[in-house]
Design a protein around this motif. Sequence first.
Motif, PDB file in Angstrom:
ATOM      1  N   PHE A 237      19.785  42.899  14.051  1.00  0.00           N
ATOM      2  CA  PHE A 237      19.141  42.751  12.750  1.00  0.00           C
ATOM      3  C   PHE A 237      19.454  41.402  12.104  1.00  0.00           C
ATOM      4  CE2 PHE A 237      19.587  47.426  13.189  1.00  0.00           C
ATOM      5  CZ  PHE A 237      18.239  47.736  13.186  1.00  0.00           C
ATOM      6  N   MET A 238      20.712  40.956  12.167  1.00  0.00           N
ATOM      7  CA  MET A 238      21.079  39.716  11.481  1.00  0.00           C
ATOM      8  C   MET A 238      20.413  38.508  12.132  1.00  0.00           C
ATOM      9  SD  MET A 238      24.907  38.261  10.635  1.00  0.00           S
ATOM     10  CE  MET A 238      25.215  39.321   9.229  1.00  0.00           C
ATOM     11  N   THR A 239      20.453  38.430  13.452  1.00  0.00           N
ATOM     12  CA  THR A 239      19.815  37.310  14.147  1.00  0.00           C
ATOM     13  C   THR A 239      18.302  37.473  14.181  1.00  0.00           C
ATOM     14  OG1 THR A 239      21.773  37.316  15.563  1.00  0.00           O
ATOM     15  CG2 THR A 239      19.990  35.849  16.190  1.00  0.00           C
ATOM     16  N   GLY A 240      17.834  38.721  14.263  1.00  0.00           N
ATOM     17  CA  GLY A 240      16.405  38.965  14.242  1.00  0.00           C
ATOM     18  C   GLY A 240      15.740  38.567  12.941  1.00  0.00           C
ATOM     19  N   TYR A 241      16.540  38.397  11.893  1.00  0.00           N
ATOM     20  CA  TYR A 241      16.005  38.000  10.587  1.00  0.00           C
ATOM     21  C   TYR A 241      15.542  36.541  10.554  1.00  0.00           C
ATOM     22  CZ  TYR A 241      16.145  36.630   5.634  1.00  0.00           C
ATOM     23  OH  TYR A 241      15.845  36.122   4.408  1.00  0.00           O
ATOM     24  N   LEU A 242      16.114  35.696  11.408  1.00  0.00           N
ATOM     25  CA  LEU A 242      15.882  34.256  11.303  1.00  0.00           C
ATOM     26  C   LEU A 242      14.401  33.873  11.354  1.00  0.00           C
ATOM     27  CD1 LEU A 242      18.860  32.906  13.478  1.00  0.00           C
ATOM     28  CD2 LEU A 242      18.807  33.449  11.039  1.00  0.00           C
ATOM     29  N   PRO A 243      13.614  34.290  12.370  1.00  0.00           N
ATOM     30  CA  PRO A 243      12.196  33.901  12.360  1.00  0.00           C
ATOM     31  C   PRO A 243      11.405  34.557  11.241  1.00  0.00           C
ATOM     32  CG  PRO A 243      12.635  35.442  14.147  1.00  0.00           C
ATOM     33  CD  PRO A 243      13.966  35.059  13.584  1.00  0.00           C
ATOM     34  N   LEU A 244      11.861  35.712  10.754  1.00  0.00           N
ATOM     35  CA  LEU A 244      11.178  36.352   9.630  1.00  0.00           C
ATOM     36  C   LEU A 244      11.182  35.438   8.410  1.00  0.00           C
ATOM     37  CD1 LEU A 244      12.534  40.028   9.752  1.00  0.00           C
ATOM     38  CD2 LEU A 244      10.325  39.196  10.539  1.00  0.00           C
ATOM     39  N   GLY A 245      12.342  34.854   8.125  1.00  0.00           N
ATOM     40  CA  GLY A 245      12.448  33.963   6.971  1.00  0.00           C
ATOM     41  C   GLY A 245      11.545  32.751   7.099  1.00  0.00           C
ATOM     42  N   PHE A 246      11.498  32.136   8.298  1.00  0.00           N
ATOM     43  CA  PHE A 246      10.635  30.974   8.518  1.00  0.00           C
ATOM     44  C   PHE A 246       9.175  31.317   8.247  1.00  0.00           C
ATOM     45  CE2 PHE A 246      13.687  28.853  11.741  1.00  0.00           C
ATOM     46  CZ  PHE A 246      14.268  28.121  10.729  1.00  0.00           C
TER      47      PHE A 246
ATOM     48  N   LEU B 249      19.227  46.719   6.886  1.00  0.00           N
ATOM     49  CA  LEU B 249      19.866  47.178   8.117  1.00  0.00           C
ATOM     50  C   LEU B 249      20.960  46.208   8.568  1.00  0.00           C
ATOM     51  CD1 LEU B 249      16.728  48.518  10.017  1.00  0.00           C
ATOM     52  CD2 LEU B 249      18.527  49.843   8.885  1.00  0.00           C
ATOM     53  N   SER B 250      20.816  44.920   8.279  1.00  0.00           N
ATOM     54  CA  SER B 250      21.890  43.955   8.582  1.00  0.00           C
ATOM     55  C   SER B 250      23.124  44.258   7.742  1.00  0.00           C
ATOM     56  CB  SER B 250      21.411  42.530   8.308  1.00  0.00           C
ATOM     57  OG  SER B 250      20.328  42.182   9.127  1.00  0.00           O
ATOM     58  N   PHE B 251      22.917  44.588   6.471  1.00  0.00           N
ATOM     59  CA  PHE B 251      24.022  44.955   5.583  1.00  0.00           C
ATOM     60  C   PHE B 251      24.767  46.180   6.119  1.00  0.00           C
ATOM     61  CE2 PHE B 251      25.339  47.632   1.922  1.00  0.00           C
ATOM     62  CZ  PHE B 251      26.348  46.832   1.412  1.00  0.00           C
TER      63      PHE B 251
ATOM     64  N   GLY C  51      26.392  44.441  18.816  1.00  0.00           N
ATOM     65  CA  GLY C  51      25.000  44.394  19.243  1.00  0.00           C
ATOM     66  C   GLY C  51      24.048  44.838  18.151  1.00  0.00           C
ATOM     67  N   VAL C  52      24.403  45.912  17.449  1.00  0.00           N
ATOM     68  CA  VAL C  52      23.566  46.392  16.347  1.00  0.00           C
ATOM     69  C   VAL C  52      23.493  45.334  15.244  1.00  0.00           C
ATOM     70  CG1 VAL C  52      23.348  48.127  14.530  1.00  0.00           C
ATOM     71  CG2 VAL C  52      23.998  48.815  16.848  1.00  0.00           C
ATOM     72  N   LEU C  53      24.645  44.748  14.911  1.00  0.00           N
ATOM     73  CA  LEU C  53      24.676  43.705  13.882  1.00  0.00           C
ATOM     74  C   LEU C  53      23.801  42.523  14.279  1.00  0.00           C
ATOM     75  CD1 LEU C  53      25.885  42.458  11.297  1.00  0.00           C
ATOM     76  CD2 LEU C  53      27.796  41.633  12.700  1.00  0.00           C
ATOM     77  N   GLY C  54      23.913  42.077  15.525  1.00  0.00           N
ATOM     78  CA  GLY C  54      23.134  40.944  15.988  1.00  0.00           C
ATOM     79  C   GLY C  54      21.647  41.217  16.019  1.00  0.00           C
TER      80      GLY C  54
END
Length: 539
Positions: free
Chosen positions: A412-421, A382-384, A407-410
């Motif tokens: 998903f793209m920013t929401g990904y950060l804690p997922l990776g951790f 969804l970030s892509f 807003g849509v980009l942010g």
Amino acid sequence: MVEDGGEEEAEGESGEMPAAAAPLQRCNGFLPGKEAAGGGRAAPAGGGEQPAPAAPEAEAMLAAGGGRPEARLETRLSRRRLAVLAVFSCYSLVNAFQWIQYSILSNVFAGFYGVSFTEIDWLSMVYMVAYVPLILPATWLLDARGLRLTALLGAGLNALGAWLKCGSLAPRRYPLTLAAQAVCAVAQVFILGLPSRIASVWFGPTEVSTACAVAVLGNQLGTAIGFLLPPVLVPNTPNDIDLMAHNIGIMFYGTAIVSTLLFFLTGVVFEEKPKYPPSHSQAVLQTKPPEDYSYKQSIINLFKNIPFILLLISYGIMTGAFYSVSTLLNQMIVTHYAGEEVNAGRIGLTLVVAGMVGSIICGLWLDYTKTYKQTTLIVYILSFIGLLVFTFTLDLGYLIVVFVTGGVLGFFMTGYLPLGFEFAVEITYPESEGTSSGLLNASAQIFGIVFTLVQGKLTTDYSPRAGNIFLCAWIFVGIILTALIKSDLRRHNVNSGIMNLDVKAVSGDSFTMTILPTQMLDFYWHNSISCKRGIDKIL
């Protein structure tokens, strides 16, 4: 229960609360209702047999180990955990604010210091450059000297850098402001790797992903405020340099005062760890003797872990793309919408605030479902799509469209950060959370530097669309790498009581051999003492 001061209090009056205990699903591969007895044969499921009495040798082992297993494995939640999380999130916020405060006003600071846009971009990229060589010493310090010292260093250097900036309030003092920003960049090294460590050490298994998301949220909120506040505090007044210096001074001195206050709060609030571990996975780790830990071996083990390597690259691509977009957002917006510096900041705010919402939702979802790989892959895809839409609608001439797509980009793209951790902690347990998070951030900084330089060049020489298409191509590669990651949720398995002999911890056979004879006996004591006999026979 017994408090730190040694006095017994009623359960409802204490400063600690029992952690939610996950059900024990099986004992070393034996399903519920079965156990290794009579030479390792499984007893019939659903039988009414009671646990066998403790053997004398087992009781002796437990006495030597420090008492009853239920006392040694007691897990509770400390109320201080909320204060620790809040203070960390606040000083992480200020550090992120100082990262973005220059690039969102790139045209203002370029005129004030008399330098090029590239030199202003370096005030952002210095964060990325400093992180890469310092991350290994920083993670070693976290593992060797602990959470409190690392937190104090991060908060203290953050305040020091903020005060140094106050000395650069004059034209031609770009070298001083660069040096001050470099100090803040060093502070960041002691900040970015802490969210997953704080979440694991202080929070229970049903809230650990949400806690990590909130810790990351502080950094995102700082970026959001960095997009919004500087354009308001420092309007572009090229014909009045004294007024510009005054306005910049308000921003710099305000940041320094807040940073100093948070440094003192860090000293008051932060402790190394709570009195009781918050989860079974932490209880197991705390039973390991410190001399058994090798930082060098931990790094080697992580680089031998293929799923982690795939995540390391894919996380670096996504987060590096976010860093690049954040750094160059002002240039992208003013290219198509001249004189809209304030709206550029508001678009950045929209991007990050939407990402904060995404982070919290993703953290809650992970705590509820534990679907780490599936969630990470979906958010990546969804970030892509979001970046593609943002790229091809940026030049339509309608700012409202840019607000929506940003807003849509942010989200998903920013929401990904804690997922990776959190995904990294799961697939690398029992390795240090700080080490895995630090390596993820190092990857993000490396990709961020490369992406910012290349996208900046493409944006300047061609158009913002060319730079964004470059990022889209890399994010597509990240999707493929994420799809290849094998999901092995080791920490979740320990918290759920699922551990098999054929599932080895990342640190190798030595960890497995250490856990099974003693800690695993304690961990499954209430099932049956015969669990030990089955384990010993298998070993």
